[in-house]
Design an enzyme around this catalytic site. Structure first.
Site, PDB file in Angstrom:
ATOM      1  N   ALA A  43       3.335  -3.515  -9.715  1.00 31.11           N
ATOM      2  CA  ALA A  43       4.504  -3.149 -10.795  1.00 31.11           C
ATOM      3  C   ALA A  43       4.971  -4.537 -11.198  1.00 31.11           C
ATOM      4  CB  ALA A  43       5.837  -2.602 -10.295  1.00 31.11           C
ATOM      5  N   GLU A  90      -1.862   1.823  -5.784  1.00 25.81           N
ATOM      6  CA  GLU A  90      -1.419   3.473  -6.178  1.00 25.81           C
ATOM      7  C   GLU A  90      -2.014   3.829  -7.376  1.00 25.81           C
ATOM      8  OE1 GLU A  90       2.605   1.692  -6.018  1.00 25.81           O
ATOM      9  OE2 GLU A  90       3.045   3.213  -4.221  1.00 25.81           O
ATOM     10  N   GLU A 118       4.879  -4.326  -0.890  1.00 29.45           N
ATOM     11  CA  GLU A 118       6.244  -4.056  -1.541  1.00 29.45           C
ATOM     12  C   GLU A 118       7.185  -4.435  -0.398  1.00 29.45           C
ATOM     13  OE1 GLU A 118       3.801  -1.876  -1.896  1.00 29.45           O
ATOM     14  OE2 GLU A 118       3.814  -1.024  -4.006  1.00 29.45           O
ATOM     15  N   GLY A 126       1.820  -1.202  -7.036  1.00 29.54           N
ATOM     16  CA  GLY A 126       1.282  -0.216  -8.087  1.00 29.54           C
ATOM     17  C   GLY A 126      -0.180  -0.125  -8.435  1.00 29.54           C
TER      18      GLY A 126
END
Ligand code: CAA
Length: 259
Positions: free
Chosen positions: A66, A113, A133, A110
């Site tokens: 992200a 993911e 993260e 992300g």
């Protein structure tokens, strides 16, 4: 729709390819990019001519997570009221035709993911996967704590999420996160080969196989097998089942009509 953060093209008129395109940010994922990717995948899914999709990035990065700069100042109220991630990052889960992740370089946070939300991952030998993260004071927030243990088991998932370390392509393949590892310069050839093979099968059977395997993650064994059996039975109502079996019996190549 004009896209700014992805590139979209088709191959052989039947494979839809989405390439993440934020090179300066290592394809860091933000809401605009996820909106664009969702729209592109939905358009391919609705296109009769398209049988399979590929999501890919650059040699250096599939996606480095992200967008940390965009997230840095978010408050709880921002992310909760704005339904961050849930609002638009998981559109890919509603896509019914297969989506292959072709991953080279970093697939972190992300990015890892997103790759896990695809149906399977083909990795280049320079791919690096991780859920770092924890180093930012957060946890994986786009499904990493749920999909990673299902893919690689609890031990590796805990190791990756708690230490933030990366695993290389070979470890990811050994762990079951990726289906194949190929040399970097063969990545798209391999992904495209798989996609074209899928396109030539009955689209109904392909979509049914995807739906049934995905059901295995949402149900107990007996319910899952019952779901599978009903779809298996239903496929005997298709023209493609008659064609596939007749072609085998008569030693010829099947010509599926996706009906
Ligand atoms: N968000 C925003 N920008 C990022 C980024 C990210 N996730 N990852 C890399 N970039 C940017 C860097 O800021 C840098 O930009 P500038 O040139 O303007 O400084 C550029 O991409 C290149 O990065 P580096 O100079 O750091 O390159 P490197 O080769 O030394 O390291 C890297 C590469 C290991 C991927 C490193 O950039 C890194 O650790 N990135 C962050 C990875 C991360 O923590 N991802 C998880 C994000 S949180 C998340 O994803 C939450 C969720 O579950 C939804």
């Amino acid at each position: 729709m004009a896209y700014e953060m992805i590139e979209v093209r088709t191959e052989a008129g039947k494979v839809g390819i989405v390439t993440l395109n934020r090179p300066k940010q290592m394809n860091a994922l933000n809401n605009q990019l996820m909106d664009e990717m969702g729209a592109a995948l939905k358009a391919f899914d609705a296109d009769e001519a398209i049988g399979c999709m590929i999501v890919t990035g650059s040699e250096k990065a599939f996606a480095a997570g992200a967008d940390i700069g965009a997230m840095a100042t978010y408050s709880f109220a921002d992310v909760y009221k704005g339904d961050y991630i849930t609002r638009n990052w998981e559109t890919i889960r509603s896509i019914r035709k297969p989506v292959i992740a072709a991953v080279s370089g970093f697939a972190l946070g992300g990015g890892c993911e997103l790759a896990m939300m695809c149906d399977f991952i083909i990795a280049a030998d320079n791919a690096r996967f991780g859920q770092p993260e924890i180093k930012l004071g957060i946890i994986p927030g786009a499904g990493g704590t749920q999909r990673l243990p299902r893919a690689v088991g609890k031990a590796k998932a805990m190791d990756l999420a708690l230490t933030g370390r990366m695993m290389n392509a070979d470890e990811a393949e050994r762990g079951g996160l990726v289906s194949r590892v190929v040399p970097l310069d063969k990545l798209m050839e391999e992904a495209l080969g798989a996609a074209l093979m899928i396109c030539d099968y009955s689209q109904i059977a392909v979509m049914a196989a995807k739906e049934s395997i995905n059901r295995s993650f949402e149900s107990g064994l007996s319910d899952g097998v019952m779901f599978e059996r009903r779809i298996f039975h239903a496929l005997f109502a298709t023209t493609d089942q008659k064609e596939g079996m007749d072609a085998f019996v008569n030693k010829r190549k099947a010509q599926f009509k996706h009906q």
